[in-house]
Write a protein that holds these residues in place. Structure first.
Motif, mmCIF file in Angstrom:
data_model
loop_
_atom_site.group_PDB
_atom_site.id
_atom_site.type_symbol
_atom_site.label_atom_id
_atom_site.label_comp_id
_atom_site.label_asym_id
_atom_site.label_seq_id
_atom_site.Cartn_x
_atom_site.Cartn_y
_atom_site.Cartn_z
ATOM 1 N N GLY A 121 0.812 -1.208 0.000
ATOM 2 C CA GLY A 121 0.000 0.000 0.000
ATOM 3 C C GLY A 121 0.848 1.261 0.000
ATOM 4 N N ASP A 122 0.306 2.336 0.556
ATOM 5 C CA ASP A 122 0.948 3.650 0.508
ATOM 6 C C ASP A 122 1.707 3.929 1.799
ATOM 7 O OD1 ASP A 122 1.645 6.133 -0.504
ATOM 8 O OD2 ASP A 122 -0.160 7.106 0.244
ATOM 9 N N GLU A 123 2.698 3.096 2.078
ATOM 10 C CA GLU A 123 3.510 3.284 3.277
ATOM 11 C C GLU A 123 4.921 2.774 3.029
ATOM 12 O OE1 GLU A 123 2.679 -0.020 6.407
ATOM 13 O OE2 GLU A 123 0.754 0.372 5.449
ATOM 14 N N PRO A 124 5.885 3.281 3.766
ATOM 15 C CA PRO A 124 7.255 2.786 3.590
ATOM 16 C C PRO A 124 7.368 1.345 4.060
ATOM 17 C CG PRO A 124 7.126 4.240 5.494
ATOM 18 C CD PRO A 124 5.792 4.316 4.815
ATOM 19 N N PHE A 125 8.357 0.643 3.511
ATOM 20 C CA PHE A 125 8.508 -0.777 3.824
ATOM 21 C C PHE A 125 9.972 -1.169 3.662
ATOM 22 C CE2 PHE A 125 7.924 -0.260 -0.657
ATOM 23 C CZ PHE A 125 8.608 -1.291 -1.288
ATOM 24 N N ALA A 126 10.319 -2.294 4.253
ATOM 25 C CA ALA A 126 11.690 -2.811 4.150
ATOM 26 C C ALA A 126 11.733 -3.935 3.125
ATOM 27 C CB ALA A 126 12.170 -3.317 5.510
ATOM 28 N N VAL A 127 12.871 -4.066 2.470
ATOM 29 C CA VAL A 127 13.132 -5.185 1.565
ATOM 30 C C VAL A 127 14.409 -5.866 2.040
ATOM 31 C CG1 VAL A 127 13.699 -5.888 -0.791
ATOM 32 C CG2 VAL A 127 11.998 -4.103 -0.407
ATOM 33 N N LEU A 128 14.328 -7.169 2.248
ATOM 34 C CA LEU A 128 15.481 -7.951 2.695
ATOM 35 C C LEU A 128 15.719 -9.068 1.686
ATOM 36 C CD1 LEU A 128 13.595 -7.123 5.338
ATOM 37 C CD2 LEU A 128 15.382 -8.331 6.578
ATOM 38 N N LEU A 129 16.903 -9.122 1.140
ATOM 39 C CA LEU A 129 17.228 -10.174 0.176
ATOM 40 C C LEU A 129 17.697 -11.418 0.912
ATOM 41 C CD1 LEU A 129 18.979 -8.285 -2.741
ATOM 42 C CD2 LEU A 129 16.557 -8.474 -2.159
ATOM 43 N N GLY A 130 17.181 -12.563 0.484
ATOM 44 C CA GLY A 130 17.484 -13.814 1.166
ATOM 45 C C GLY A 130 18.903 -14.299 1.000
ATOM 46 N N ASP A 131 19.627 -13.781 -0.010
ATOM 47 C CA ASP A 131 21.021 -14.194 -0.214
ATOM 48 C C ASP A 131 21.967 -13.556 0.798
ATOM 49 O OD1 ASP A 131 20.317 -15.746 -2.344
ATOM 50 O OD2 ASP A 131 21.001 -14.343 -3.876
ATOM 51 N N ASP A 132 21.574 -12.429 1.350
ATOM 52 C CA ASP A 132 22.420 -11.691 2.290
ATOM 53 C C ASP A 132 21.952 -11.959 3.718
ATOM 54 O OD1 ASP A 132 24.101 -10.562 0.495
ATOM 55 O OD2 ASP A 132 23.254 -8.551 0.570
ATOM 56 N N LEU A 133 22.804 -12.586 4.513
ATOM 57 C CA LEU A 133 22.511 -12.759 5.934
ATOM 58 C C LEU A 133 23.345 -11.755 6.715
ATOM 59 C CD1 LEU A 133 22.424 -16.647 6.391
ATOM 60 C CD2 LEU A 133 20.660 -15.101 5.511
#
Length: 310
Positions: A121-133
Motif C-alpha cells: 500500500g501507501d507506506e514505507p517498507f523494508a526489503v530484505l534479500l534472502g542471499d544476504d545474511l
C-alpha cells in the motif's frame, strides 16, 4: 509513517547451486541447521516488522510450508518429550505473520518488489534479500529504520568492496551526512547510482547490499522503469530516479540515503561464501563450536586439502 512491513523476494531460480536447487528452493538450503530464509524473517521480526511478504514462484511452495505449523511432526516430538526440537520446529511459524505473492516470471528484483505493491500500500517498507545474511549482533536494519525515520524517503545499505568486485553490484555516488553519537554506522546521501559498472567507470567502491527501506513512491517509478542490465527491471535504476529527483530539487521529491555497513555479512548466494557462512556460524555456536573448531584447527594445521591422504 512508521515501517511495519517487510518484503523478501524469493523467486530466483538458484542456478549457481544446481543441482541442489533443482527441486529444493535455494532459500531453503540449510545454514547450519536452519534454512537461510528463516534467518532473514527472524531479522525482520527482531526489529518489529512482523508483517512479512514473501515474493515467491510456483516452485517455492516449500518456503511457504516452512513458516506454517506441522501438526504431525509436532505431535511426534511431543510424544517423545523432545521439548528442545519442538521449540525449534514451532519457532519458524511464530516469527511473523507471513504472506506470499507469486512473481509469474523472473523479470528482476525491481519487478519482484513491484509485485508487493498491493500488499504494502501507501507506506514505507523494508526489503530484505534472502542471499544476504546479516549477523544478529549487527543492528543494520534497526539503524536503517532510524535513518528513514529521521530523513524520510528511502534508505539503502552500502558496504565497501574490493575494486575488482564493484562490477558485481549496484554502486553509489555519495556525499557524507553528519552523524550523531547514537549512529553506529556512517550515513551518506545518495547522489547517483549505477548497476554493475565496469571497474574503470565505477564512481566508488560503495556497493549496495541486500537491505532497503523504501518509500512507497518506488512503486510508481518501477512501473515506468524499462528493463536495464541483464534485460531485467532493476531496483537500482528506480532508486537512481528517486535520488536524481531529490538532488535536482524536484517538488515533492524525497531523498535517498545510505547506511555504510561495517559489520558481519554472509553472502549465501555464492557457493564459497555460503560454505564460509556455515563454518563461521557453526564455529561460533556454543553447542557446535567446541567440537567443530578444534577439528578445523587440526585440519588446517595438517595442511588441509594439500595433504595427500591416499
Amino acid at each position: 509513517m512508521p515501517v511495519t512491513k517487510a518484503v523478501i523476494p524469493a523467486a530466483g531460480l538458484g542456478t549457481r547451486f544446481l543441482p541442489a536447487t533443482k527441486a529444493v528452493p535455494k532459500e531453503m538450503l540449510p545454514v547450519v541447521d536452519r534454512p537461510a530464509i528463516e534467518y532473514v524473517v527472524e531479522e525482520a521480526s527482531r526489529v518489529g516488522l512482523r508483517d512479512v511478504l514473501l515474493v515467491t514462484s510456483r516452485t517455492k511452495k516449500a518456503i511457504e510450508d516452512h513458516f506454517d505449523r506441522e501438526a504431525d511432526i509436532e505431535a511426534a516430538l511431543e510424544r517423545k518429550g523432545d521439548e528442545t526440537r519442538l521449540r525449534r520446529v514451532r519457532a519458524s511459524a511464530e516469527l511473523a505473520e507471513v504472506h506470499t505473492v507469486r512473481q509469474a516470471s523472473p523479470r528482476g528484483l525491481g519487478h519482484a518488489v513491484l509485485c508487493a505493491a498491493a500488499h504494502v500500500g501507501d507506506e514505507p517498507f523494508a526489503v530484505l534479500l534472502g542471499d544476504d545474511l546479516i549477523d544478529e549482533r549487527d543492528p543494520l536494519l534497526a539503524e536503517m529504520l532510524a535513518v528513514q525515520a529521521r530523513f524520510g524517503g528511502s534508505v539503502i545499505a552500502l558496504m565497501e568492496v574490493p575494486d575488482e568486485q564493484v562490477s558485481m553490484y549496484g554502486v553509489a555516488t555519495v556525499e557524507s551526512v553528519p552523524t550523531g553519537p547514537d549512529d553506529r554506522y556512517g550515513i551518506v546521501r545518495i547522489l547517483d547510482l549505477v548497476e554493475k559498472p565496469p571497474v574503470a567507470e565505477a564512481p566508488s567502491n560503495l556497493a549496495i547490499i541486500g537491505r532497503y527501506v523504501l518509500a512507497p513512491e518506488i512503486f510508481e517509478v518501477l512501473r515506468h522503469t524499462e528493463p536495464g542490465r541483464g534485460g531485467e527491471i532493476q531496483i537500482t535504476d528506480a532508486l537512481r530516479t528517486l535520488a536524481l529527483r531529490a538532488v535536482a530539487g524536484d517538488a515533492g521529491a524525497q531523498p535517498v540515503h545510505g547506511v555504510v555497513f561495517t559489520g558481519r555479512r554472509y553472502d549465501t548466494g555464492d557457493r564459497v561464501d555460503y560454505l564460509k557462512a556455515v563454518i563461521r556460524l557453526a564455529c561460533e555456536r556454543p553447542d557446535l563450536g567446541p567440537d567443530l573448531y578444534p577439528w578445523l584447527e587440526e585440519y588446517v594445521a595438517a595442511g588441509g586439502p594439500k595433504v595427500n591422504l591416499s
